[in-house]
Design a protein around this motif. Structure first.
Motif, mmCIF file in Angstrom:
data_model
loop_
_atom_site.group_PDB
_atom_site.id
_atom_site.type_symbol
_atom_site.label_atom_id
_atom_site.label_comp_id
_atom_site.label_asym_id
_atom_site.label_seq_id
_atom_site.Cartn_x
_atom_site.Cartn_y
_atom_site.Cartn_z
ATOM 1 N N UNK A 4 17.149 32.576 14.865
ATOM 2 C CA UNK A 4 15.669 31.956 14.829
ATOM 3 C C UNK A 4 14.937 32.611 13.647
ATOM 4 N N UNK A 5 15.125 33.921 13.352
ATOM 5 C CA UNK A 5 14.338 34.594 12.292
ATOM 6 C C UNK A 5 14.770 34.092 10.727
ATOM 7 N N UNK A 6 16.178 33.678 10.727
ATOM 8 C CA UNK A 6 16.754 33.303 9.409
ATOM 9 C C UNK A 6 16.942 31.587 9.077
ATOM 10 N N UNK A 88 26.628 34.302 14.159
ATOM 11 C CA UNK A 88 26.441 33.232 13.124
ATOM 12 C C UNK A 88 27.641 33.234 12.241
ATOM 13 N N UNK A 89 27.411 34.319 11.471
ATOM 14 C CA UNK A 89 28.555 34.572 10.324
ATOM 15 C C UNK A 89 29.840 34.500 10.991
ATOM 16 N N UNK A 101 24.083 24.064 13.124
ATOM 17 C CA UNK A 101 23.151 23.321 13.487
ATOM 18 C C UNK A 101 22.781 24.409 14.626
ATOM 19 N N UNK A 102 21.239 24.398 15.069
ATOM 20 C CA UNK A 102 20.854 25.383 15.891
ATOM 21 C C UNK A 102 20.118 24.685 16.744
ATOM 22 N N UNK A 112 21.135 26.799 10.123
ATOM 23 C CA UNK A 112 21.251 28.168 9.610
ATOM 24 C C UNK A 112 22.383 28.226 8.875
ATOM 25 N N UNK A 113 22.321 28.552 7.626
ATOM 26 C CA UNK A 113 23.451 28.578 6.477
ATOM 27 C C UNK A 113 23.951 30.067 6.116
#
Length: 132
Positions: A4-6, A88-89, A101-102, A112-113
């Motif tokens: 959520x921060x990125x 995520x990574x 997709x979040x 997030x990419x």
């Protein structure tokens, strides 16, 4: 740090009937590399990335007649806003893709990419002392 921060909260949603040229124009105007494809009649949510468009053009396909629905990835891995960037990574690395997709309980809230993650990690790594 959490997804959520990125994540980017700019979520471009298109339909499967959009042409690849239309999708590319919308993505370019927003300076983003992926669009969420919403197909309520079929698979639900999918993703169309800049790489999907590039691959189609490289095959000699016409971006004015090829549709997003024909090039959408529907076997999508979704992230939650509370995932760590490491989670995520790891998902991206294992799946061989660069966008997630979040989702929250109501639908897509962001994307997030890899670039988002690097942007968050790079300042922290610059400040860290070198390991010998």
């Amino acid at each position: 740090m959490l997804v959520r921060d990125a994540m980017s909260t700019v979520v471009l949603t298109i339909g499967p009937a959009h042409t690849l040229r239309q999708a590319a124009r919308l993505m370019s105007a927003r300076r983003i590399g992926a669009a969420v494809v919403l197909d309520e009649d079929a698979s639900g949510l999918g993703i169309l990335t800049e790489r999907d468009i590039l691959n189609s053009v490289a095959l000699g396909q016409n971006p004015d007649t090829e549709t997003a629905g024909s090039h959408t990835t529907t076997d999508v891995v979704f992230a939650a806003p509370a995932w760590t960037l490491e989670e995520a990574a790891t998902a991206m690395s294992h799946g061989g893709f660069r966008h997630l997709i979040v989702l929250d309980g109501t639908g897509p809230v962001g994307i997030v990419s890899v670039r988002d993650i690097i942007r968050c990690w790079a300042p922290a790594h610059r400040r860290a002392p070198a390991q010998v």
